[in-house]
Motif scaffolding. Structure first.
Motif, mmCIF file in Angstrom:
data_model
loop_
_atom_site.group_PDB
_atom_site.id
_atom_site.type_symbol
_atom_site.label_atom_id
_atom_site.label_comp_id
_atom_site.label_asym_id
_atom_site.label_seq_id
_atom_site.Cartn_x
_atom_site.Cartn_y
_atom_site.Cartn_z
ATOM 1 N N GLN A 73 0.828 -1.201 0.000
ATOM 2 C CA GLN A 73 0.000 0.000 0.000
ATOM 3 C C GLN A 73 0.866 1.256 0.000
ATOM 4 O OE1 GLN A 73 -3.549 0.151 -0.074
ATOM 5 N NE2 GLN A 73 -3.222 -1.993 -0.623
ATOM 6 N N TYR A 74 1.905 1.257 0.830
ATOM 7 C CA TYR A 74 2.787 2.419 0.907
ATOM 8 C C TYR A 74 3.538 2.637 -0.396
ATOM 9 C CZ TYR A 74 6.766 5.340 2.010
ATOM 10 O OH TYR A 74 7.712 6.330 1.988
ATOM 11 N N ALA A 75 4.054 1.556 -0.986
ATOM 12 C CA ALA A 75 4.804 1.679 -2.243
ATOM 13 C C ALA A 75 3.921 2.253 -3.347
ATOM 14 C CB ALA A 75 5.367 0.321 -2.656
ATOM 15 N N ALA A 81 2.642 9.540 -5.759
ATOM 16 C CA ALA A 81 3.134 10.874 -5.407
ATOM 17 C C ALA A 81 4.285 11.295 -6.305
ATOM 18 C CB ALA A 81 3.579 10.892 -3.941
ATOM 19 N N LEU A 82 5.012 10.319 -6.856
ATOM 20 C CA LEU A 82 6.173 10.623 -7.693
ATOM 21 C C LEU A 82 5.843 10.706 -9.179
ATOM 22 C CD1 LEU A 82 8.714 8.191 -5.983
ATOM 23 C CD2 LEU A 82 8.716 10.684 -5.800
ATOM 24 N N ASP A 83 4.705 10.157 -9.578
ATOM 25 C CA ASP A 83 4.394 10.006 -11.001
ATOM 26 C C ASP A 83 4.435 11.313 -11.787
ATOM 27 O OD1 ASP A 83 4.213 7.287 -11.043
ATOM 28 O OD2 ASP A 83 2.034 7.209 -10.768
ATOM 29 N N GLN A 98 7.272 11.595 2.215
ATOM 30 C CA GLN A 98 6.412 10.421 2.311
ATOM 31 C C GLN A 98 6.885 9.486 3.424
ATOM 32 O OE1 GLN A 98 3.561 9.445 0.599
ATOM 33 N NE2 GLN A 98 3.491 11.506 -0.242
ATOM 34 N N GLN A 99 8.194 9.343 3.552
ATOM 35 C CA GLN A 99 8.720 8.509 4.630
ATOM 36 C C GLN A 99 8.373 9.098 5.998
ATOM 37 O OE1 GLN A 99 10.526 5.666 4.971
ATOM 38 N NE2 GLN A 99 10.674 5.097 2.826
ATOM 39 N N GLU A 128 12.823 -8.653 2.373
ATOM 40 C CA GLU A 128 12.494 -8.682 0.948
ATOM 41 C C GLU A 128 11.429 -7.645 0.606
ATOM 42 O OE1 GLU A 128 11.362 -12.701 0.305
ATOM 43 O OE2 GLU A 128 13.415 -13.488 0.408
ATOM 44 N N HIS A 129 10.500 -7.405 1.530
ATOM 45 C CA HIS A 129 9.440 -6.426 1.261
ATOM 46 C C HIS A 129 9.949 -4.998 1.435
ATOM 47 C CE1 HIS A 129 6.361 -9.408 0.630
ATOM 48 N NE2 HIS A 129 6.713 -10.015 1.733
ATOM 49 N N VAL A 130 10.900 -4.804 2.331
ATOM 50 C CA VAL A 130 11.488 -3.480 2.488
ATOM 51 C C VAL A 130 12.221 -3.070 1.213
ATOM 52 C CG1 VAL A 130 13.216 -2.141 3.759
ATOM 53 C CG2 VAL A 130 11.692 -3.696 4.995
ATOM 54 N N VAL A 131 12.793 -4.060 0.520
ATOM 55 C CA VAL A 131 13.538 -3.796 -0.714
ATOM 56 C C VAL A 131 12.644 -3.137 -1.764
ATOM 57 C CG1 VAL A 131 14.693 -4.924 -2.671
ATOM 58 C CG2 VAL A 131 15.280 -5.573 -0.338
ATOM 59 N N VAL A 132 11.339 -3.422 -1.733
ATOM 60 C CA VAL A 132 10.412 -2.818 -2.695
ATOM 61 C C VAL A 132 10.487 -1.299 -2.625
ATOM 62 C CG1 VAL A 132 7.967 -2.530 -3.290
ATOM 63 C CG2 VAL A 132 8.832 -4.788 -2.660
ATOM 64 N N VAL A 133 10.531 -0.755 -1.415
ATOM 65 C CA VAL A 133 10.620 0.696 -1.231
ATOM 66 C C VAL A 133 12.019 1.183 -1.574
ATOM 67 C CG1 VAL A 133 10.388 2.585 0.423
ATOM 68 C CG2 VAL A 133 8.811 0.635 0.518
ATOM 69 N N GLU A 134 13.025 0.416 -1.212
ATOM 70 C CA GLU A 134 14.403 0.806 -1.526
ATOM 71 C C GLU A 134 14.621 0.929 -3.030
ATOM 72 O OE1 GLU A 134 17.132 -1.831 0.345
ATOM 73 O OE2 GLU A 134 16.940 -0.868 2.303
ATOM 74 N N GLN A 135 13.948 0.081 -3.800
ATOM 75 C CA GLN A 135 14.105 0.131 -5.255
ATOM 76 C C GLN A 135 13.593 1.448 -5.820
ATOM 77 O OE1 GLN A 135 12.050 -3.465 -6.364
ATOM 78 N NE2 GLN A 135 13.922 -4.701 -6.347
ATOM 79 N N ILE A 136 12.546 2.001 -5.197
ATOM 80 C CA ILE A 136 12.032 3.295 -5.641
ATOM 81 C C ILE A 136 13.082 4.370 -5.396
ATOM 82 C CG2 ILE A 136 10.269 5.068 -5.237
ATOM 83 C CD1 ILE A 136 8.315 2.822 -4.554
#
Length: 209
Positions: A73-75, A81-83, A98-99, A128-136
């Motif tokens: 949901q956060y990602a 917000a970045l689009d 956002q953070q 592994e799920h934290v990495v989703v945000v890190e990739q952004i």
């Protein structure tokens, strides 16, 4: 046979999961994850204990499901917000804001840190799920380097440093102090990555006694 919530079995299962997530979140605001029982979660969610096992075999699985849901949901919110922002510096500022707005219940819960009460396998899956945000964040920085907004740097070092800074911050809940803390954090992160253009946070003007 238990009453079906919603118009279909799928809706029923999803609504039950949301109730369990909300119950876990509320309980973790008051006590450590290690002290919470599945019986308490079921009672707070208003569902039978058997219903919990229909979705999650144990408490760690429920926590992992909750973290997965919150991260997704956060990602999605962060990406929206970045689009419409093209400038990497503005994107990085948005990322910081956002953070700051994010409430990570599983980081703020009282009691022992989750790393001390979760199995190694579950810790890895959380990571592994934290990495989703890190990739952004990595994409923002890579775009900034390519455009010349940020100097060349090792993103394997920079990304975790930025996120460590943000996750460890102490931001007031509201008011001018919160706004100032977020602005100062933005400026700090932008200086840290060597941003070539950003608006410095003005120092407060001291009033004469």
């Amino acid at each position: 046979m238990p009453k079906i919530i919603g118009g279909s079995l799928h809706e029923h299962r999803e609504q039950t999961r949301q109730k369990l997530f909300a119950a876990l979140s509320a309980l973790m605001a008051d006590q450590g994850f290690d002290a919470i029982t599945l019986a308490e979660i079921a009672s707070a969610a208003g569902v039978g204990r058997t219903a919990v096992y229909n979705h999650f075999p144990d408490k760690e699985s429920l926590l992992l499901g909750f973290i997965t849901h919150e991260t997704e949901q956060y990602a999605a919110t962060l990406q929206r917000a970045l689009d419409d922002i093209e400038d990497p510096t503005e994107q990085l500022q948005t990322y910081v804001r956002q953070q700051a707005a994010l409430t990570k219940v599983y980081h703020l819960a009282p009691g022992p840190e989750l790393r001390s009460v979760l199995s190694r396998g579950t810790q890895q899956r959380v990571r592994e799920h934290v990495v989703v945000v890190e990739q952004i964040l990595r994409r923002i920085l890579a775009a900034g380097i390519e455009s010349g907004a940020f100097p060349e740097q090792d993103l394997d070092v920079t990304v975790p440093l930025i996120n460590a800074c943000l996750s460890g911050r102490g931001v007031p809940a509201d008011g001018p102090e919160r706004d100032r803390a977020i602005a100062q954090t933005e400026a700090f992160v932008l200086r840290a990555v060597g941003a070539t253009a950003f608006v410095p946070v003005p120092e407060p003007t001291l009033q004469p006694a």
